[in-house]
Design an enzyme around this catalytic site. Structure first.
Site, PDB file in Angstrom:
ATOM      1  N   ARG A 114      -9.078   0.384   3.372  1.00  0.00           N
ATOM      2  CA  ARG A 114      -8.093   1.301   2.811  1.00  0.00           C
ATOM      3  C   ARG A 114      -6.771   0.598   2.547  1.00  0.00           C
ATOM      4  O   ARG A 114      -6.012   1.021   1.676  1.00  0.00           O
ATOM      5  CB  ARG A 114      -7.828   2.476   3.759  1.00  0.00           C
ATOM      6  CG  ARG A 114      -8.941   3.506   3.860  1.00  0.00           C
ATOM      7  CD  ARG A 114      -8.489   4.691   4.707  1.00  0.00           C
ATOM      8  NE  ARG A 114      -7.207   5.161   4.218  1.00  0.00           N
ATOM      9  CZ  ARG A 114      -6.123   5.319   4.965  1.00  0.00           C
ATOM     10  NH1 ARG A 114      -6.151   5.053   6.259  1.00  0.00           N
ATOM     11  NH2 ARG A 114      -5.005   5.761   4.441  1.00  0.00           N
ATOM     12  N   GLN A 172       8.136  19.743   7.169  1.00  0.00           N
ATOM     13  CA  GLN A 172       9.362  19.292   6.522  1.00  0.00           C
ATOM     14  C   GLN A 172       9.212  19.264   5.001  1.00  0.00           C
ATOM     15  O   GLN A 172      10.171  19.510   4.268  1.00  0.00           O
ATOM     16  CB  GLN A 172       9.767  17.916   7.048  1.00  0.00           C
ATOM     17  CG  GLN A 172      10.091  17.885   8.531  1.00  0.00           C
ATOM     18  CD  GLN A 172      11.198  18.858   8.902  1.00  0.00           C
ATOM     19  OE1 GLN A 172      12.327  18.751   8.432  1.00  0.00           O
ATOM     20  NE2 GLN A 172      10.871  19.827   9.754  1.00  0.00           N
ATOM     21  N   ILE A 216       3.088  19.142   7.695  1.00  0.00           N
ATOM     22  CA  ILE A 216       3.867  19.039   6.462  1.00  0.00           C
ATOM     23  C   ILE A 216       4.998  20.067   6.478  1.00  0.00           C
ATOM     24  O   ILE A 216       5.473  20.499   5.428  1.00  0.00           O
ATOM     25  CB  ILE A 216       2.983  19.216   5.217  1.00  0.00           C
ATOM     26  CG1 ILE A 216       2.326  20.588   5.175  1.00  0.00           C
ATOM     27  CG2 ILE A 216       1.929  18.109   5.137  1.00  0.00           C
ATOM     28  CD1 ILE A 216       1.718  20.926   3.816  1.00  0.00           C
ATOM     29  N   ARG A 272      -0.989  15.797  11.171  1.00  0.00           N
ATOM     30  CA  ARG A 272      -0.165  15.408  10.037  1.00  0.00           C
ATOM     31  C   ARG A 272       0.570  16.658   9.543  1.00  0.00           C
ATOM     32  O   ARG A 272       0.201  17.237   8.522  1.00  0.00           O
ATOM     33  CB  ARG A 272      -1.022  14.798   8.933  1.00  0.00           C
ATOM     34  CG  ARG A 272      -1.731  13.529   9.358  1.00  0.00           C
ATOM     35  CD  ARG A 272      -2.341  12.854   8.151  1.00  0.00           C
ATOM     36  NE  ARG A 272      -3.121  11.685   8.499  1.00  0.00           N
ATOM     37  CZ  ARG A 272      -2.608  10.493   8.746  1.00  0.00           C
ATOM     38  NH1 ARG A 272      -1.319  10.311   8.704  1.00  0.00           N
ATOM     39  NH2 ARG A 272      -3.392   9.474   9.039  1.00  0.00           N
ATOM     40  N   LYS A 325       0.832  -1.211   0.000  1.00  0.00           N
ATOM     41  CA  LYS A 325       0.000   0.000   0.000  1.00  0.00           C
ATOM     42  C   LYS A 325       0.861   1.253   0.000  1.00  0.00           C
ATOM     43  O   LYS A 325       0.655   2.171  -0.804  1.00  0.00           O
ATOM     44  CB  LYS A 325      -0.910   0.002   1.222  1.00  0.00           C
ATOM     45  CG  LYS A 325      -1.576   1.353   1.524  1.00  0.00           C
ATOM     46  CD  LYS A 325      -2.259   1.333   2.868  1.00  0.00           C
ATOM     47  CE  LYS A 325      -2.851   2.697   3.225  1.00  0.00           C
ATOM     48  NZ  LYS A 325      -1.814   3.674   3.603  1.00  0.00           N
ATOM     49  N   ASN A 326       1.834   1.327   0.903  1.00  0.00           N
ATOM     50  CA  ASN A 326       2.599   2.552   1.064  1.00  0.00           C
ATOM     51  C   ASN A 326       3.502   2.836  -0.131  1.00  0.00           C
ATOM     52  O   ASN A 326       3.865   3.992  -0.361  1.00  0.00           O
ATOM     53  CB  ASN A 326       3.419   2.496   2.353  1.00  0.00           C
ATOM     54  CG  ASN A 326       2.546   2.597   3.590  1.00  0.00           C
ATOM     55  OD1 ASN A 326       1.481   3.191   3.562  1.00  0.00           O
ATOM     56  ND2 ASN A 326       2.990   1.992   4.685  1.00  0.00           N
ATOM     57  N   ASP A 383       3.049   1.227  12.127  1.00  0.00           N
ATOM     58  CA  ASP A 383       1.857   0.622  11.541  1.00  0.00           C
ATOM     59  C   ASP A 383       1.607  -0.802  12.030  1.00  0.00           C
ATOM     60  O   ASP A 383       0.584  -1.398  11.697  1.00  0.00           O
ATOM     61  CB  ASP A 383       1.963   0.619  10.010  1.00  0.00           C
ATOM     62  CG  ASP A 383       1.611   1.969   9.400  1.00  0.00           C
ATOM     63  OD1 ASP A 383       1.175   2.861  10.152  1.00  0.00           O
ATOM     64  OD2 ASP A 383       1.777   2.135   8.181  1.00  0.00           O
ATOM     65  N   CYS A 402      -6.489   8.158   8.022  1.00  0.00           N
ATOM     66  CA  CYS A 402      -6.878   7.595   9.312  1.00  0.00           C
ATOM     67  C   CYS A 402      -7.083   8.666  10.362  1.00  0.00           C
ATOM     68  O   CYS A 402      -6.438   9.707  10.367  1.00  0.00           O
ATOM     69  CB  CYS A 402      -5.827   6.593   9.784  1.00  0.00           C
ATOM     70  SG  CYS A 402      -5.917   5.020   8.916  1.00  0.00           S
TER      71      CYS A 402
END
Length: 433
Positions: A400, A127, A125, A123, A22-23, A308, A117
């Site tokens: 997902r 960086q 951003i 989350r 997935k990733n 994960d 999720c």
């Protein structure tokens, strides 16, 4: 809506084949936007995040042809827009990879902030913004939209030191740098297998990326990427989840289509707990007969124990002998799922990023609800090993990231069924997708 109904107590036997990662897929599919020509991508997992990204590319003008269930021809040559459908983009975390891809191709991007999720952590951003700013882009975040633009129409190579190891920032900067003017160096880069897979994909299309998998990645920008063939690596976390499922339910399963080296951080902890893990060339055999032992786990960037897999191994430790300590080293507030496990008899005390787990002999079935993708997987593992019936709601999160989960578990002997539920207007379900 759907829920999963699990009658616990059945050991798992047989074999299961792991799908594409997935990733990796959610980074490689946006990367196809930068390619002039047809990309044939194999081993694409059939999950909702991938479907969403493919639909986003289609709405932007990409031509996508299904070769077979896991192979797609993607041609983004005709895309002329630097914007995408915001409602779709807000529903997945990987939407921010379109920033790097669009900046790399057009020098301008308009992208919604990531969703995905709902485990309570922000989350940021910052960086990502730091990297693109160093490469000559001006970025503004307003009303949940990231507007990014270069003055010259092309990113410029730069030396970038990430203040924290960030998978997302490493991938995003690498995407933009592939078509930038000059050389980009990313220091303190993340090392996850899917970062290496993305670099291999881009290189196979004509990019010049070296050092992926180390903490220093060097990218020499090229003027053009051309089409080609690529196969996505197996999913490390899906494999780890099925390893944990065997550890929780008991039995013996051969887990096929894996890269055992990618699983070492997971295999090591399971062995500490008394689970037998045998490495083969492209498979692992997992056996669980004895009582699980306590252990301590701290999640870290790769090659450390993956965040994960934290909910899945925490669930196993709920029935291990003794007291175990879990320390979350990546995300804030990722223990929301423990309230659901408590309904099944788990004894967990959470303080900040640390959870203390007192093992109990057995869990009991209950009605529980997934709060995110991996929490949902953990609740399924709990249900497989519990006495009685467990009903898991919120399965849209689970879909997902896991392809054919019910079918794969049933093939190993699990008593699990997907059952339709009456639709209810639940905002969290609609938002996360």
């Amino acid at each position: 809506m759907t829920k999963y109904v699990i009658n616990g107590g059945n050991p798992l036997y047989g074999e299961v084949s792991i799908s594409g990662a997935k990733n990796a897929a959610v980074a490689i599919i946006p990367a196809a936007l930068m390619v002039d020509g047809v990309c044939r991508i194999e081993n694409i997992p059939q999950i909702s995040d991938v479907s969403m990204l493919l639909n986003i590319l289609k709405q932007m003008g990409a031509e996508i042809r299904t070769v077979n269930r896991h192979t797609m021809d993607i041609d983004c040559t005709g895309i002329r827009t630097h914007e995408a459908t915001f409602d779709m983009m807000r529903r997945i975390r990987a939407s921010y990879y379109l920033i790097g891809a669009l900046l790399g191709r057009f020098g301008v991007a308009k992208v919604a902030m990531p969703g995905g999720c709902n485990f309570g952590g922000v989350r940021p951003i910052d960086q990502h913004i730091k990297g693109f700013t160093a490469m000559g882009a001006a970025l503004e975040v307003k009303n949940g939209i990231v507007n990014a633009e270069t003055a010259t129409g092309r990113l410029m190579g730069a030396s970038i030191y990430l203040d924290v190891v960030s998978v997302g920032a490493t991938i995003n900067i690498m995407l933009g740098a592939a078509l930038a003017e000059g050389r980009t160096i990313i220091e303190n880069a993340a090392k996850e297998p899917h970062i290496v897979d993305l670099a291999n994909f881009l290189n196979s299309m004509g990019a010049d990326i070296r050092g992926a998998g180390t903490n220093v990645i060097k990218i020499k920008g090229v003027k053009k990427l051309t089409g080609g063939f690529y196969s996505i690596i197996p999913d490390q976390i899906e494999a780890g989840t099925y390893m944990a499922a065997v550890a929780g339910a008991g039995g013996e399963v051969t887990i096929k289509n894996v890269i055992p080296k990618h699983l070492e951080c997971i295999s090591g902890k399971l062995r500490e707990m008394g689970v037998e893990v045998e490495d083969l060339e492209d498979a692992v055999i997992v056996r669980r007969a004895a009582t699980l032992h306590k252990t301590n786990v701290k999640t870290l960037p790769y090659p450390g124990f993956p965040t994960d897999m934290q909910p899945q191994i925490s669930t196993l430790l709920c029935t291990a002998e003794g007291t175990s300590i879990i320390t979350e080293g990546v995300w804030d507030n990722r223990f929301k799922y423990v309230d659901e496990l408590a309904k099944m008899g788990c004894q967990v005390q959470v303080s900040g990023r640390t959870a203390i787990i007192e093992g109990v002999k057995r869990l009991t079935g209950a009605t529980v609800k997934a709060s995110d993708l991996r929490a949902g997987a953990a609740l399924i593992i709990a249900g497989l090993g519990a006495d009685g019936t467990t009903e898991v709601e919120g399965v849209s999160y689970i879909e997902r990231g896991y392809e054919d989960l019910v079918e794969k578990l049933r093939a190993m002997g699990a008593d699990i069924t997907a059952v339709a539920m009456p639709d209810e207007p639940e905002a969290a379900e609609r938002e996360a997708g």
